[in-house]
Design an enzyme around this catalytic site. Sequence first.
Site, mmCIF file in Angstrom:
data_model
loop_
_atom_site.group_PDB
_atom_site.id
_atom_site.type_symbol
_atom_site.label_atom_id
_atom_site.label_comp_id
_atom_site.label_asym_id
_atom_site.label_seq_id
_atom_site.Cartn_x
_atom_site.Cartn_y
_atom_site.Cartn_z
ATOM 1 C CB THR A 71 28.934 80.999 30.673
ATOM 2 O OG1 THR A 71 30.088 81.294 31.461
ATOM 3 C CG2 THR A 71 29.204 79.791 29.799
ATOM 4 C CG ASN A 152 39.276 86.696 31.383
ATOM 5 O OD1 ASN A 152 39.350 86.836 30.163
ATOM 6 N ND2 ASN A 152 39.299 85.512 31.951
ATOM 7 C CD GLN A 180 36.829 90.086 34.195
ATOM 8 O OE1 GLN A 180 37.035 90.924 35.072
ATOM 9 N NE2 GLN A 180 36.668 88.808 34.473
ATOM 10 C CB SER A 200 28.736 88.081 34.434
ATOM 11 O OG SER A 200 28.672 87.217 35.538
ATOM 12 C CB ALA A 201 25.233 90.369 38.587
ATOM 13 C CG HIS A 202 29.943 86.368 39.320
ATOM 14 N ND1 HIS A 202 31.257 85.989 39.503
ATOM 15 C CD2 HIS A 202 29.569 85.850 38.133
ATOM 16 C CE1 HIS A 202 31.639 85.263 38.456
ATOM 17 N NE2 HIS A 202 30.632 85.162 37.611
ATOM 18 C CB CYS A 328 39.086 77.246 34.819
ATOM 19 S SG CYS A 328 39.602 78.110 33.356
HETATM 20 N N1 PLP Z 1 33.470 86.313 30.012
HETATM 21 C C1 PLP Z 1 34.502 86.772 30.725
HETATM 22 C C2 PLP Z 1 35.460 87.724 30.099
HETATM 23 C C3 PLP Z 1 34.689 86.357 32.050
HETATM 24 O O1 PLP Z 1 35.738 86.811 32.744
HETATM 25 C C4 PLP Z 1 33.756 85.462 32.612
HETATM 26 C C5 PLP Z 1 33.937 84.955 34.006
HETATM 27 O O2 PLP Z 1 34.976 84.470 34.387
HETATM 28 C C6 PLP Z 1 32.686 85.008 31.826
HETATM 29 C C7 PLP Z 1 32.573 85.459 30.532
HETATM 30 C C8 PLP Z 1 31.668 84.046 32.359
HETATM 31 O O3 PLP Z 1 30.729 84.690 33.165
HETATM 32 P P1 PLP Z 1 29.839 83.828 34.204
HETATM 33 O O4 PLP Z 1 30.757 83.416 35.303
HETATM 34 O O5 PLP Z 1 28.776 84.775 34.665
HETATM 35 O O6 PLP Z 1 29.262 82.696 33.448
#
Ligand code: PLP
Length: 379
Positions: A71, A152, A180, A200-202, A328
């Site tokens: 994000t 996603n 993703q 994003s690492a998670h 969400c």
């Molecule tokens: N962009 C996409 C396509 C995502 O799927 C996500 C996470 O759900 C994000 C951005 C946001 O990443 P983060 O959770 O590391 O802020």
Amino acid sequence: MKIYLDNAATTPMDQEVIDAIIPIMQNNFGNPSSVHSFGRSSRAIIEKARKKVAAYINAAPSEIVFTGGGTEADNLVIRGAVDDLGVTHIITSKIEHHAVIDTSEIVGAKHNIKVSFVSFDEKGYVDIASLERLLEENKDKKTLVSLMHANNEISNKLPLKRVIDICKSYGVYFHSDTVQTMCHYKFDVRELGIDFLTCSAHKFHGPKGIGFLYINENIQLKPIITGGAQERNVRAGTENIMGIVGLTKAMEVAYRDLDAHQTHIQGLKNYMIEQLEEIIPDVRFNGDPKGDSLYTVLNVQFPNSDMDEMLLYNFDIEGIAVSGGSACSSGSNIGSHVLKNIGCDMTKPALRFSFSKYNTKEELDYTLNVIKELFAVKV
Ligand code: PLP
């Protein structure tokens, strides 16, 4: 039995990642900005990590900015493009993550900047002709195009190289949210000729709250978080050394084992599709899972039944974690801006199953049995 099929929301940490982080927590508390040996040792760890991360995508270490996740990285690009690069027009899509859509709309409204949206074809792919039209119509404007590599929720992929080449021919900036797809596919930023990538690492068995932004070396952004000179003046704040080490290890493991995991996860997805089609003849899939599709995600449209509103909870009661869309969204597909914007049938309940290297065929068999029972299908 507990089965986790919500890996597009987040993934469990890999033991190798945990093992890499623990000694950092125990031994490397020095502030990387300190000049003494404690600080220098933390600095060395971070710069070694940056070099490794950069090498995986064929970037220069100076092009990698560690952030607090996807994000933040998306925000940095969109806000920076307008504030620092003089962008007066943003082209994006209505199925982007909210980090991109909301930020574009907020920045657009604040600076009176036009935000244009591409359209989609009947399978939910970006209509490339609509992108070209928007670029042609706005030739006079300095433009940022931001389109995600794979969605996603519905898993459709973007033909990244083709889109970048089009954007280059119009001389506009191009950003792709690769949150993703990073570590699920190989990237070569030089070959792609891309301006910005976000990670994003998670999403690949690393820690939460850490990611990075790739910024092409010819572009200079100013920080949106100010108050320090860290990350070459692009992201202030004491570096998250544990997160950086965890991200780097997760990336190393993912790219080391990429082929085996791709084959395994694609196999699970194919199996799920085949079995669902067999047990529920009027099942449908949102997006194009048999086409150019991210192999970790499958969006299933179930037929209507008396449990439409409760479908997600019924899975949860059986110990199966799936999602009603993005993390969400709540119990059903109501509210999924993605499904709505690609023209899916919103009267039918949809669930997203997303897989990882840790899932097994046995887990899918258990899940399929639950589905059979829920829909009382006789086989
Ligand atoms: N962009 C996409 C396509 C995502 O799927 C996500 C996470 O759900 C994000 C951005 C946001 O990443 P983060 O959770 O590391 O802020």
